[in-house]
Every structure is written in C-alpha cells, then in structure tokens.
Design an enzyme around this catalytic site. Structure first.
Site, PDB file in Angstrom:
ATOM      1  N   ASP A   1       0.738   3.312   2.432  1.00  0.00           N
ATOM      2  CA  ASP A   1       1.845   2.844   1.421  1.00  0.00           C
ATOM      3  C   ASP A   1       1.754   3.968   0.303  1.00  0.00           C
ATOM      4  O   ASP A   1       1.060   4.826   0.400  1.00  0.00           O
ATOM      5  CB  ASP A   1       1.302   1.300   1.055  1.00  0.00           C
ATOM      6  CG  ASP A   1       2.466   0.608   0.684  1.00  0.00           C
ATOM      7  OD1 ASP A   1       3.566   1.055   0.284  1.00  0.00           O
ATOM      8  OD2 ASP A   1       2.355  -0.830   1.121  1.00  0.00           O
TER       9      ASP A   1
ATOM     10  N   TRP B   1       9.370   3.922   0.890  1.00  0.00           N
ATOM     11  CA  TRP B   1      10.702   3.294   0.620  1.00  0.00           C
ATOM     12  C   TRP B   1      11.757   4.344   0.160  1.00  0.00           C
ATOM     13  O   TRP B   1      12.584   3.895  -0.673  1.00  0.00           O
ATOM     14  CB  TRP B   1      10.243   2.509  -0.685  1.00  0.00           C
ATOM     15  CG  TRP B   1       9.011   1.706  -0.722  1.00  0.00           C
ATOM     16  CD1 TRP B   1       8.587   0.906   0.141  1.00  0.00           C
ATOM     17  CD2 TRP B   1       7.987   1.970  -1.864  1.00  0.00           C
ATOM     18  NE1 TRP B   1       7.330   0.608  -0.275  1.00  0.00           N
ATOM     19  CE2 TRP B   1       6.780   1.218  -1.559  1.00  0.00           C
ATOM     20  CE3 TRP B   1       7.971   3.017  -2.842  1.00  0.00           C
ATOM     21  CZ2 TRP B   1       5.588   1.192  -2.197  1.00  0.00           C
ATOM     22  CZ3 TRP B   1       6.487   2.960  -3.675  1.00  0.00           C
ATOM     23  CH2 TRP B   1       5.565   2.053  -3.119  1.00  0.00           C
ATOM     24  N   GLY B   2      11.786   5.459   1.058  1.00  0.00           N
ATOM     25  CA  GLY B   2      12.857   6.233   0.875  1.00  0.00           C
ATOM     26  C   GLY B   2      12.779   7.554  -0.198  1.00  0.00           C
ATOM     27  O   GLY B   2      13.714   7.848  -0.528  1.00  0.00           O
TER      28      GLY B   2
ATOM     29  N   ASP C   1      11.698  -2.982   0.298  1.00  0.00           N
ATOM     30  CA  ASP C   1      11.243  -4.452   1.234  1.00  0.00           C
ATOM     31  C   ASP C   1      12.345  -4.898   1.763  1.00  0.00           C
ATOM     32  O   ASP C   1      13.227  -5.472   0.693  1.00  0.00           O
ATOM     33  CB  ASP C   1      10.198  -5.122   0.701  1.00  0.00           C
ATOM     34  CG  ASP C   1       8.982  -4.558   0.682  1.00  0.00           C
ATOM     35  OD1 ASP C   1       8.785  -3.095   0.835  1.00  0.00           O
ATOM     36  OD2 ASP C   1       7.878  -5.085   0.149  1.00  0.00           O
TER      37      ASP C   1
HETATM   38  C1  GAL Z   1       4.805  -2.683  -0.024  1.00  0.00           C
HETATM   39  C2  GAL Z   1       5.249  -2.226   1.422  1.00  0.00           C
HETATM   40  C3  GAL Z   1       5.134  -3.598   2.273  1.00  0.00           C
HETATM   41  C4  GAL Z   1       3.830  -4.189   2.290  1.00  0.00           C
HETATM   42  C5  GAL Z   1       3.368  -4.453   0.742  1.00  0.00           C
HETATM   43  C6  GAL Z   1       1.883  -4.513   0.722  1.00  0.00           C
HETATM   44  O1  GAL Z   1       4.820  -1.562  -0.729  1.00  0.00           O
HETATM   45  O2  GAL Z   1       6.480  -2.027   1.503  1.00  0.00           O
HETATM   46  O3  GAL Z   1       5.675  -3.478   3.520  1.00  0.00           O
HETATM   47  O4  GAL Z   1       3.143  -3.278   2.883  1.00  0.00           O
HETATM   48  O5  GAL Z   1       3.510  -3.091   0.275  1.00  0.00           O
HETATM   49  O6  GAL Z   1       1.308  -4.899  -0.107  1.00  0.00           O
END
Ligand code: GAL
Length: 460
Positions: free
Chosen positions: A179, A223-224, A244
């Site tokens: 992430d 996220w692209g 998301d």
């Molecule tokens: C976001 C991610 C999600 C999930 C989440 C967990 O950044 O896009 O898919 O992993 O964090 O905190």
C-alpha cells in the site's frame, strides 16, 4: 497452482541496483558519468520482475479487506480458505487467500520485526500459512511503502529487506500487497512513489536470489498515482489503477471508466488491478454484479473475492464461478484484455464516470470476445457492426456464444444486436469463425469506405 508448483525463474534476472558495482578507479568521463547515472537510476530495474516468471496470469483468490476491514482473525481466514475449497471456488481458480491491513501489533518488536497481533492470530502466521498451503492454496500478506499502513500499523519503509524475509522466509507467504499510505518526508525519501516501490521490489528480488525460491508476487496498491500503468510492470505483477471500489454501481462505473484509458496496459506478468471484487456486498443488483465481474475479468484484472463466502448467496457464488468468463481472464495464450471500440452513448473517445465505454472487444485463444455494457438506467438495445472490432475478419461469419446464458446464439453476419439489455447489465460474447459469409451480400464490403471493384468501379 500451489506454492510448490510455482514456476522457478527460467532465466537469471538482470542486475539490480544493489548488484551494479561501480569500479573503484573509474575516471569521471562523460561515459562513466552516464553509466553511473544509469546505475543509480531506478530504470536499472527494468524487466527485473518480468524475467522472474511469477503471476503470468491475473491472480485469483480471496482478500479480507472488503468483507471484514480490520475485524480479522485467523479463524476468519481459515474459515474462508476452507469454504474456497468446499464451495468449488478453488476449483474455479481462486487459489490465493490474502490477509489485508490490521493483522499486526501496533509496534515492531525489540528486534525491529513486525509481529502478528496475538489476539487475532494466536497460532502465529507460520501455522496459518502452513494450514493454507495444506489446502493446496497460496497465502498473501500486506504492508505499505511508507512509515505506516493506511490503518496505522507498521509500514515497511526502510525495513524492506527485513520485512520481505519475514513475510516469505519466516511466515511462509507467497504474495505481498503493498500500500501507499503514511509517506515519509521528501527530505528523507528523495524519491517518488516509483522509487519507494522499487525498494521493496529490490528486496524481494535479492531475497529470491539468496534463497532460490520464486519471488513474492508484488501487488502494487497506490491507486493509479504517477501513471503506474507505465512503470508498474518493472516492479510488480499488478498495480491498482484507481481508488477503492465501493459496492455501488456508481463506483463500478467510475472504475470501468478510469480503466478504459489504460486497459491496453494489462498483459502477461503485469496487470491493471481494478481493486478487489465487491460482488456479494452493498446494494449491487444481480445485473450490476455480473457487469462488475465481466469487466474485471475481461480487462484482465486480478479477481480477489471480497465477501464473506459463508454468507454469500447462491447468485454470488454463481457469478464468481462463471467458468466461461474466468477462462478469458485466465487465457494462457492471449494476455491482453478487452478495450473499447466504440464509446456508446457519448461520441467516440468521450466518456464520463457515469457513462463509461459501452462497446468493447479483445482477442482470446478461442475467438473474439465482445463485452457490451448498458450504462443507462433503463433497458437498451445494443447494436454493432462486427468489423468495428479489429479482431474480426471481413467476409467471415461468426458463431456467437453467450458467456452468461451459456448458450449458442446463432450466427452473426456482419452485425450483432442485443435486445433488451437490462439497466447496468452486460452482454459477454465469444465469436468464432464459422466460415465465409453467404454469397451475394450487398454492399460487397461490410465497411463501405473506398469499396472498389477490381475494374475500378467505386461501389460505395
Ligand atoms: C487502502 C487500500 C485498500 C485496503 C486499505 C487498508 O489504501 O486501497 O485496498 O488495503 O488501504 O487499510
């Protein structure tokens, strides 16, 4: 494919940053400065992963986040892993069980290692991955390229090698979702997003070389940002192309629209990740869920189930196990996915988040794939000329297979009409060569542009 059967690297990977030695007495000529610049540039990593031969096809499996968010435990993970087998999901290809954020204790231990939360995972991660592997499945874990994860558990920045080793060697995971939260200050990183992901890619590759095991599959989750579809393949096997996905039609349409601009970027060993599936969650209708699944599968996104499979309805399981759709996603011969050939209710090349492209096509080992999406809130009749798609030959008629009705739908000559496509519904077709089109069709060219007889008569 179990962890044991994953393909070993066929050719040694090219040198990575850490391998590129700089000769001691290199004089600072123009050439040497250039070589030095190359050595220090992340571009040296080009191709590092591609030659390592993991995740040729989009990964399929289960991930905890969409269904459970932070409320996870080893019982939940093992329950869903067992259900993957008993409900036939593993048989259909879902063979990864991935843990997302919130599995860790808030602090690293005194050695500097991440530790699993002992209340949520009392048996420890190694026992958990052993149990997952014993079911013939692979296991995935999660971390972050910053100081912390998005829920403020420890991230891996400056601990990449230590964490890669912990995840793969000590805990036994096969896959890492990475992430992009809690980014360190610029005067610490002196890097961009790509540089922070390169650090983990390097650590994974170095570890693989020292252990001889296939590298952890690296799933980039940023996220692209920074046009990741241009460089994600250097470092990982998939990359999120948008934020998301939430379980509402508006979000599904939004991500289809986003991905339509980069759908060309998915191919073997590197896939646009449209985010984990929301089928079975929220208020997605049956038709919307089918559209969601079809678009993700045919654009060659990873397919990670994000619902509690114990309480999933028969319809949800039926959608997730549509083998004719999965066969396109997992095509071992053609790696590319569908791309738009017409935009639909908007002029071509113009779309918006509510009305993404409606007419899509692509190649597969068994024929030409078409995907029609009715973005309207009412039923629609959808029509196209076959040769609007580049994957269709003029003068040939095509048998039509409906990948949702699981029926043969006659022979298409020059065009196809789908009547009464439900609001937000989808039509997925596989067209196969059914021989020459009937004699005497008029006009003699399906595309009536510069259609000229051999003697020079312009027909249309
Ligand atoms: C976001 C991610 C999600 C999930 C989440 C967990 O950044 O896009 O898919 O992993 O964090 O905190």
């Amino acid at each position: 494919m179990t962890a044991k059967h994953r393909r070993a690297p066929s050719t040694p990977p090219p040198p990575l940053l850490s391998d590129v030695g700089i000769p001691k007495r290199m004089k600072p000529t123009v050439t040497s400065v250039f070589v030095l610049a190359l050595a220090l540039s992340p571009a040296v990593l080009i191709g590092a992963h591609a030659s390592e031969g993991v995740a040729k096809l989009p990964v399929m499996g289960f991930n905890t986040w969409n269904a459970y968010h932070c409320n996870i435990s080893e019982d939940i993970v093992i329950k869903n892993a067992n259900l993957m087998i008993s409900l036939g999901l593993a048989d259909a290809g879902y063979n990864y069980v991935n843990i997302d954020d919130c599995y860790a204790a808030k602090q690293r231990n005194s050695d500097g290692d991440i530790v699993a939360n002992q209340t949520k995972f009392p048996s420890g991660m190694k026992t958990l991955t052993d149990n997952i592997h014993a079911l013939g499945l692979n296991a995935g874990i999660y971390s972050d390229a910053g100081w912390f994860t998005c829920q403020l558990y420890p991230g891996s920045y400056q601990n990449e090698a230590r964490d890669a080793k912990l995840f793969q060697d000590e805990w036994g995971f096969d896959y890492l979702k990475y992430d992009n939260c809690a980014v360190p200050f610029d005067n610490i990183t002196r890097e961009n997003i790509m540089g922070r992901y390169a650090r983990m890619a390097n650590a994974i590759s170095d570890l693989s070389k020292s252990t001889g095991k296939p590298p952890l599959i690296l799933s980039l989750c940023e996220w692209g940002r920074e046009q990741v579809w241009l460089w994600g393949k250097r470092y990982g096997q998939s990359w999120r192309t948008a934020g998301d996905l939430v379980p509402f039609w508006k979000s599904v349409a939004f991500i289809i629209n986003q991905n339509s601009f980069y759908s060309w970027a998915s191919d073997f060993y590197g896939h646009n990740d449209m985010d984990m599936l929301q089928i079975g969650n929220g208020n997605l209708t049956y038709e919307e869920s089918k559209t969601h699944f079809t678009a993700w599968a045919l654009m060659k996104s990873p397919l990670l189930i994000g619902t509690d499979v114990e309480t999933a309805s028969n319809q949800t399981i039926e959608i997730l196990t549509n083998r004719e759709i999965i066969a396109i996603n997992q095509d071992p011969v053609v790696g590319t996915g569908v791309t738009p050939f017409r935009w639909g209710i908007n002029p071509d090349y113009i779309s918006n988040n509510t009305h993404p492209a409606q007419y899509w096509s692509g190649e597969s080992q068994n024929g030409t794939v078409f995907m029609l999406i009715n973005t309207l809130d009412e039923p629609a009749t959808m029509f196209f000329n076959l040769t609007e798609s580049p994957w269709i030959r003029a003068g040939i008629q095509y048998s039509v297979r409906d990948l949702w009705a699981h029926s043969n739908n006659g022979t298409a000559v020059r065009n196809f009409t789908a009547y009464n496509v439900p609001p937000h519904g989808v039509v997925a077709l596989l067209l196969q060569d059914a021989g020459d089109e009937p004699e005497g069709l008029w006009p003699p060219c399906a595309v009536t542009w510069w259609c000229v007889s051999q003697s020079g008569i312009i027909i249309v």
